[in-house]
Design a protein around this motif. Sequence first.
Motif, mmCIF file in Angstrom:
data_model
loop_
_atom_site.group_PDB
_atom_site.id
_atom_site.type_symbol
_atom_site.label_atom_id
_atom_site.label_comp_id
_atom_site.label_asym_id
_atom_site.label_seq_id
_atom_site.Cartn_x
_atom_site.Cartn_y
_atom_site.Cartn_z
ATOM 1 N N ARG A 27 -2.975 12.362 -2.372
ATOM 2 C CA ARG A 27 -3.438 13.555 -1.651
ATOM 3 C C ARG A 27 -3.776 14.703 -2.605
ATOM 4 O O ARG A 27 -4.775 15.395 -2.417
ATOM 5 C CB ARG A 27 -2.368 13.982 -0.645
ATOM 6 C CG ARG A 27 -2.161 12.974 0.491
ATOM 7 C CD ARG A 27 -1.334 13.573 1.616
ATOM 8 N NE ARG A 27 -1.261 12.655 2.754
ATOM 9 C CZ ARG A 27 -0.216 11.873 3.011
ATOM 10 N NH1 ARG A 27 0.856 11.903 2.222
ATOM 11 N NH2 ARG A 27 -0.231 11.058 4.055
ATOM 12 N N VAL A 36 0.591 5.657 -0.102
ATOM 13 C CA VAL A 36 -0.134 6.925 -0.146
ATOM 14 C C VAL A 36 0.871 7.995 -0.536
ATOM 15 O O VAL A 36 1.878 8.191 0.146
ATOM 16 C CB VAL A 36 -0.772 7.273 1.219
ATOM 17 C CG1 VAL A 36 -1.476 8.619 1.149
ATOM 18 C CG2 VAL A 36 -1.745 6.181 1.648
ATOM 19 N N LYS A 53 0.837 -1.191 0.000
ATOM 20 C CA LYS A 53 0.000 0.000 0.000
ATOM 21 C C LYS A 53 0.873 1.242 0.000
ATOM 22 O O LYS A 53 1.903 1.295 0.673
ATOM 23 C CB LYS A 53 -0.907 0.007 1.225
ATOM 24 C CG LYS A 53 -1.872 1.184 1.283
ATOM 25 C CD LYS A 53 -2.781 1.081 2.498
ATOM 26 C CE LYS A 53 -3.719 2.274 2.604
ATOM 27 N NZ LYS A 53 -4.620 2.188 3.763
ATOM 28 N N LYS A 94 -8.219 7.960 -0.933
ATOM 29 C CA LYS A 94 -7.176 8.558 -0.092
ATOM 30 C C LYS A 94 -5.814 7.898 -0.302
ATOM 31 O O LYS A 94 -5.015 7.788 0.631
ATOM 32 C CB LYS A 94 -7.578 8.506 1.389
ATOM 33 C CG LYS A 94 -8.844 9.299 1.680
ATOM 34 C CD LYS A 94 -9.197 9.307 3.153
ATOM 35 C CE LYS A 94 -10.450 10.133 3.403
ATOM 36 N NZ LYS A 94 -10.826 10.161 4.843
ATOM 37 N N ARG A 95 -5.542 7.513 -1.539
ATOM 38 C CA ARG A 95 -4.219 7.003 -1.903
ATOM 39 C C ARG A 95 -3.353 8.111 -2.504
ATOM 40 O O ARG A 95 -2.139 8.013 -2.531
ATOM 41 C CB ARG A 95 -4.334 5.856 -2.919
ATOM 42 C CG ARG A 95 -5.103 4.641 -2.438
ATOM 43 C CD ARG A 95 -4.425 3.974 -1.249
ATOM 44 N NE ARG A 95 -4.944 2.638 -1.038
ATOM 45 C CZ ARG A 95 -5.988 2.321 -0.288
ATOM 46 N NH1 ARG A 95 -6.638 3.290 0.368
ATOM 47 N NH2 ARG A 95 -6.393 1.072 -0.163
#
Length: 229
Positions: free
Chosen positions: A199, A145, A143, A196-197
């Motif tokens: 911004r 972000v 994962k 919400k990966r």
Amino acid sequence: MSEIYTTSIVGPDGSGKTTTVNMVASMLGKSYSVGVLASLRNPSYVIHKGNQKLLFPTLTSKVAMLYEKGQDNNPLALFASFLSYIAMQGRLIEPHIVKNYHPDVLLQDRHRVVDSIIMFRYYGMKDVPINIMTSAVETVGGKSVIDDLILLTISPEMAYKRSLQKKKSDNHESLQTISKMVVLYPTVINHLVRMKRIRNWASLDTGTLNQNTVANNVYTRITRSKMVK
């Protein structure tokens, strides 16, 4: 100031992703420690204390070779080789850069999830929801972000013309394919923003802006954001 600021550069083949990433990395390297997650055919590298060091070039070459063979066989083989690339980037190279070099900025030539979804959809997975595809890619590559994403936009015709000028073009790089991919990028990016990966994101038209202007815009965007983060 100690946090890593991560930016991904995405766009269709021929939009100037690799050139932009390398130019921005060189500019940032004068003041920051920079890690670069390169495109599939090129080794990743770091610019640390003014010195550039390639990372895992032999492994990268082997994965790229699988990708080349995959193009000559079938979509499934191409899939498998691309997933190998995702795993190498997300599970090996990125953690290695973070742990051993503590970069201020991490630049990504392509975004693992965005480019995977677009590629997979081109090869017939149109009905699979983006959130499920995201989970599948993150299972392989981890994962992530990111702080910012820059989409390099260009007309399909110009992108196709540029791709033909490359020494090694992908077999799937046709005008029809590039046209489909160009349309998909904003849809996939906006979905990942909602997940919400990602911004923030913006687009730059590399068909009308020269390469120096594009690189300077990305550099300014990163340094301004880095200063206030």
